[in-house]
Write a protein that holds these residues in place. Structure first.
Motif, mmCIF file in Angstrom:
data_model
loop_
_atom_site.group_PDB
_atom_site.id
_atom_site.type_symbol
_atom_site.label_atom_id
_atom_site.label_comp_id
_atom_site.label_asym_id
_atom_site.label_seq_id
_atom_site.Cartn_x
_atom_site.Cartn_y
_atom_site.Cartn_z
ATOM 1 N N PHE A 102 16.506 13.844 32.235
ATOM 2 C CA PHE A 102 15.305 13.067 31.876
ATOM 3 C C PHE A 102 14.652 13.713 30.652
ATOM 4 N N GLY A 103 15.357 13.740 29.550
ATOM 5 C CA GLY A 103 14.874 14.426 28.355
ATOM 6 C C GLY A 103 15.281 15.886 28.417
ATOM 7 N N GLY A 104 15.367 16.474 27.243
ATOM 8 C CA GLY A 104 15.769 17.882 27.168
ATOM 9 C C GLY A 104 14.801 18.784 27.910
ATOM 10 N N LYS A 105 13.533 18.436 27.830
ATOM 11 C CA LYS A 105 12.509 19.270 28.462
ATOM 12 C C LYS A 105 12.793 19.454 29.957
ATOM 13 N N GLY A 107 15.645 19.457 31.528
ATOM 14 C CA GLY A 107 16.741 20.409 31.724
ATOM 15 C C GLY A 107 16.285 21.843 31.499
ATOM 16 N N LEU A 108 15.457 22.022 30.479
ATOM 17 C CA LEU A 108 14.984 23.377 30.155
ATOM 18 C C LEU A 108 14.146 23.947 31.302
ATOM 19 N N VAL A 109 13.392 23.089 31.955
ATOM 20 C CA VAL A 109 12.523 23.540 33.038
ATOM 21 C C VAL A 109 13.321 23.699 34.341
ATOM 22 N N GLY A 128 9.157 30.596 19.566
ATOM 23 C CA GLY A 128 10.040 29.632 20.213
ATOM 24 C C GLY A 128 9.260 28.457 20.770
ATOM 25 N N TYR A 129 10.019 27.496 21.215
ATOM 26 C CA TYR A 129 9.463 26.258 21.765
ATOM 27 C C TYR A 129 8.775 26.578 23.096
ATOM 28 N N PRO A 130 7.486 26.298 23.218
ATOM 29 C CA PRO A 130 6.742 26.764 24.391
ATOM 30 C C PRO A 130 7.214 26.205 25.736
ATOM 31 N N ASP A 131 7.990 25.130 25.746
ATOM 32 C CA ASP A 131 8.415 24.600 27.045
ATOM 33 C C ASP A 131 9.356 25.544 27.794
ATOM 34 N N TYR A 132 9.976 26.502 27.080
ATOM 35 C CA TYR A 132 10.799 27.488 27.804
ATOM 36 C C TYR A 132 9.918 28.274 28.769
ATOM 37 N N TRP A 133 8.674 28.530 28.336
ATOM 38 C CA TRP A 133 7.778 29.348 29.156
ATOM 39 C C TRP A 133 7.416 28.628 30.454
ATOM 40 N N ALA A 209 18.368 20.548 20.302
ATOM 41 C CA ALA A 209 17.514 19.366 20.107
ATOM 42 C C ALA A 209 17.613 18.798 18.693
ATOM 43 N N TYR A 210 17.802 19.687 17.697
ATOM 44 C CA TYR A 210 17.843 19.228 16.294
ATOM 45 C C TYR A 210 19.273 19.261 15.755
ATOM 46 N N GLY A 211 20.224 19.117 16.670
ATOM 47 C CA GLY A 211 21.640 19.249 16.344
ATOM 48 C C GLY A 211 22.096 18.396 15.169
ATOM 49 N N TYR A 237 21.508 18.561 24.723
ATOM 50 C CA TYR A 237 21.440 17.656 23.563
ATOM 51 C C TYR A 237 20.537 16.485 23.929
ATOM 52 N N THR A 238 19.515 16.276 23.143
ATOM 53 C CA THR A 238 18.594 15.174 23.450
ATOM 54 C C THR A 238 18.792 13.996 22.503
ATOM 55 N N MET A 239 18.485 12.810 23.006
ATOM 56 C CA MET A 239 18.516 11.611 22.159
ATOM 57 C C MET A 239 17.227 11.477 21.348
ATOM 58 N N SER A 240 16.223 12.312 21.666
ATOM 59 C CA SER A 240 14.874 12.154 21.094
ATOM 60 C C SER A 240 14.840 12.219 19.579
ATOM 61 N N LYS A 241 15.578 13.163 19.014
ATOM 62 C CA LYS A 241 15.437 13.405 17.567
ATOM 63 C C LYS A 241 16.531 12.702 16.779
ATOM 64 N N TRP A 248 12.061 7.488 25.208
ATOM 65 C CA TRP A 248 13.004 6.953 26.189
ATOM 66 C C TRP A 248 13.320 7.955 27.289
ATOM 67 N N ARG A 249 13.110 9.222 27.018
ATOM 68 C CA ARG A 249 13.336 10.323 27.948
ATOM 69 C C ARG A 249 14.788 10.381 28.436
ATOM 70 N N ILE A 250 15.664 10.670 27.529
ATOM 71 C CA ILE A 250 17.057 10.865 27.946
ATOM 72 C C ILE A 250 17.740 11.930 27.088
ATOM 73 N N ALA A 251 18.496 12.769 27.772
ATOM 74 C CA ALA A 251 19.226 13.866 27.124
ATOM 75 C C ALA A 251 20.405 14.196 28.039
ATOM 76 N N PHE A 252 21.228 15.150 27.628
ATOM 77 C CA PHE A 252 22.282 15.595 28.534
ATOM 78 C C PHE A 252 22.550 17.077 28.358
HETATM 79 C C1 PLP Z 1 13.145 22.858 20.484
HETATM 80 C C2 PLP Z 1 12.961 21.665 21.345
HETATM 81 N N1 PLP Z 1 13.637 21.565 22.478
HETATM 82 C C3 PLP Z 1 13.504 20.539 23.289
HETATM 83 C C4 PLP Z 1 12.640 19.507 23.008
HETATM 84 C C5 PLP Z 1 12.470 18.442 24.032
HETATM 85 O O1 PLP Z 1 12.918 17.239 23.673
HETATM 86 P P1 PLP Z 1 12.979 16.080 24.727
HETATM 87 O O2 PLP Z 1 12.331 16.511 25.994
HETATM 88 O O3 PLP Z 1 12.265 14.944 24.093
HETATM 89 O O4 PLP Z 1 14.417 15.804 24.921
HETATM 90 C C6 PLP Z 1 11.889 19.550 21.830
HETATM 91 C C7 PLP Z 1 10.920 18.493 21.528
HETATM 92 O O5 PLP Z 1 10.065 18.585 20.725
HETATM 93 C C8 PLP Z 1 12.054 20.655 20.975
HETATM 94 O O6 PLP Z 1 11.369 20.781 19.838
#
Ligand code: PLP
Length: 396
Positions: A102-105, A107-109, A128-133, A209-211, A237-241, A248-252
């Motif tokens: 459901f989006g890269g975020k 998976g990261l969480v 780094g991207y704060p969502d890792y935290w 994400a920025y592949g 890999y996210t479809m977002s970027k 759309w909230r989709i990644a893999f």
């Molecule tokens: C480095 C990085 N990773 C992951 C994401 C998450 O992307 P998404 O949840 O839209 O797939 C972002 C979004 O800004 C990002 O900048």
């Protein structure tokens, strides 16, 4: 009204640093100013029409009105395998080596929840991207920061990690092309990462994400292209970027079979899966001609040139990003990142993200998104020029 006591874990979540930036921007806008907001990371272009049309058609198909299969549709996972083979020469087993997210975020969480115990160490890039935290906090793990320094091309230096930290670490997050620095990884670095991780038994999560977004004709490489990478972990890999599908909230997630299985298992208990019509449109995006991606990269490259030349023209010595849609600009002497960002917002009505929001090693920089037209980016720099800061610090 009665207010219920939240769980301990919720009280431990990191503060959303950038929420305060949004508030500040809204305040200046509500005062009637035309703010050029370069602080956000939300793609400004619409999703390409053929992908929207694929969704519209699929949405009308009653097949998709039922629950989708728990672990995502086979046809989407097959398309992901075709995409990885075509783009990176990487072979994937669609059922065992691909998980739909459901989006890269998400998976990261999910990863820290799948692979760490409370108190375990997770290696996190700084800045780094704060969502890792967020994932680290939810799993009650602890972070060990890997500094990303300009002199190392913003790649972590594993030789500087204390041996006990390397031995204790269970998981490592990496992200190239990098948010916020715009750096890209080399083949050698990914090979070194895989070897280091395999030696210390660390699971690598490469956030790709920025592949798709690399400049000067250089296509960013996938971690899975490195020797030993599938052994060492996964890539998200996210479809977002790539396809402007952030809403759309989709990644893999792709790569190591045991990691994919764990993600799928956790998701079996949390969700069913993403709306089938979105999965169908995602499949079309991956399989159809990639002209829209080429056009998008050219657009960001042209904006990058406009921004960097405008900065140079006012005496701001910035480096052009190699990938992603961010530029990482050094703060002039005499200001902290936060002070500089505040001045730009209040006096030039230009919003930028202060680097310290991405970690201690982000201090001394601000992040700017290439998410406006060339003209707007140039106007932003002209407004900054009028503050006279760079005339005074031209020697930086
Ligand atoms: C480095 C990085 N990773 C992951 C994401 C998450 O992307 P998404 O949840 O839209 O797939 C972002 C979004 O800004 C990002 O900048």
């Amino acid at each position: 009204m009665k207010s219920f006591k939240t769980s301990h874990v919720l009280t431990q979540l990191p503060t959303q640093f950038f929420a305060s930036l949004v508030q500040k921007v809204n305040k200046v806008m509500s005062e009637g100013h035309d703010v050029i907001n370069l602080g956000q990371g939300n793609p400004d272009q619409p999703t390409p029409t053929h992908i929207v049309q694929a969704l519209q058609e699929a949405a009308a198909n009653p097949v998709h009105h039922k629950y989708p299969p728990f672990r995502g549709t086979h046809s989407l996972k097959e398309a992901v395998a075709v995409f990885y083979k075509r783009e990176y020469g990487v072979t994937l087993d669609p059922e065992k080596e691909v998980a739909v997210l459901f989006g890269g975020k998400a998976g990261l969480v999910e990863l820290p929840l799948c692979f760490t115990e409370p108190g375990d160490t997770i290696l996190v890039p700084d800045p780094g991207y704060p969502d890792y935290w967020s994932g680290v906090a939810l799993a009650k793990a602890k972070m060990s920061m890997m500094p990303l320094l300009a002199e190392n091309g913003f790649l972590p230096d594993y030789s500087k990690l204390a041996p006990e930290v390397a031995d204790e670490a269970k998981l490592m997050f990496l992200n190239y092309p990098n948010n916020p620095t715009g750096a890209v990884a080399t083949k050698e670095f990914f090979a070194e990462t895989a070897a280091f991780a395999n030696k210390h038994n660390i699971l690598v999560c490469h956030d790709f994400a920025y592949g798709a977004i690399g400049f000067n004709g250089k296509k960013p490489i996938s971690f899975l292209q490195a020797e030993g990478a599938k052994e060492a972990g996964i890539e998200i890999y996210t479809m977002s970027k790539t396809y402007n599908m952030a809403g759309w909230r989709i990644a893999f997630a792709v790569g190591n079979e045991s990691v994919i299985e764990a993600i799928n298992l956790l998701q079996d208990h949390m969700y069913v899966s993403i709306f089938g019509a979105i999965q169908e449109a995602t499949k079309q995006a991956l399989l159809q001609p990639q002209t829209c991606v080429e056009e998008l990269v050219a657009r960001y490259e042209s904006r990058r040139e406009a921004l960097v030349s405008a900065c140079h023209s006012i005496g701001w010595d910035v480096k052009a990003p190699e990938g992603s849609f961010f530029a990482w600009l050094p703060v002039p002497d005499g200001y902290t990142s936060q002070q500089f960002a505040d001045i730009l917002l209040e006096q030039a009505h230009v919003a930028v993200a202060p680097g310290n929001g991405f970690g201690e090693h982000g201090e001394g920089y601000v992040r700017v998104g290439l998410l406006h037209t060339e003209e707007r980016l140039q106007e932003a720099i002209q407004r900054i020029a009028k503050l006279g800061i760079f005339e005074r610090t031209c020697t930086m």
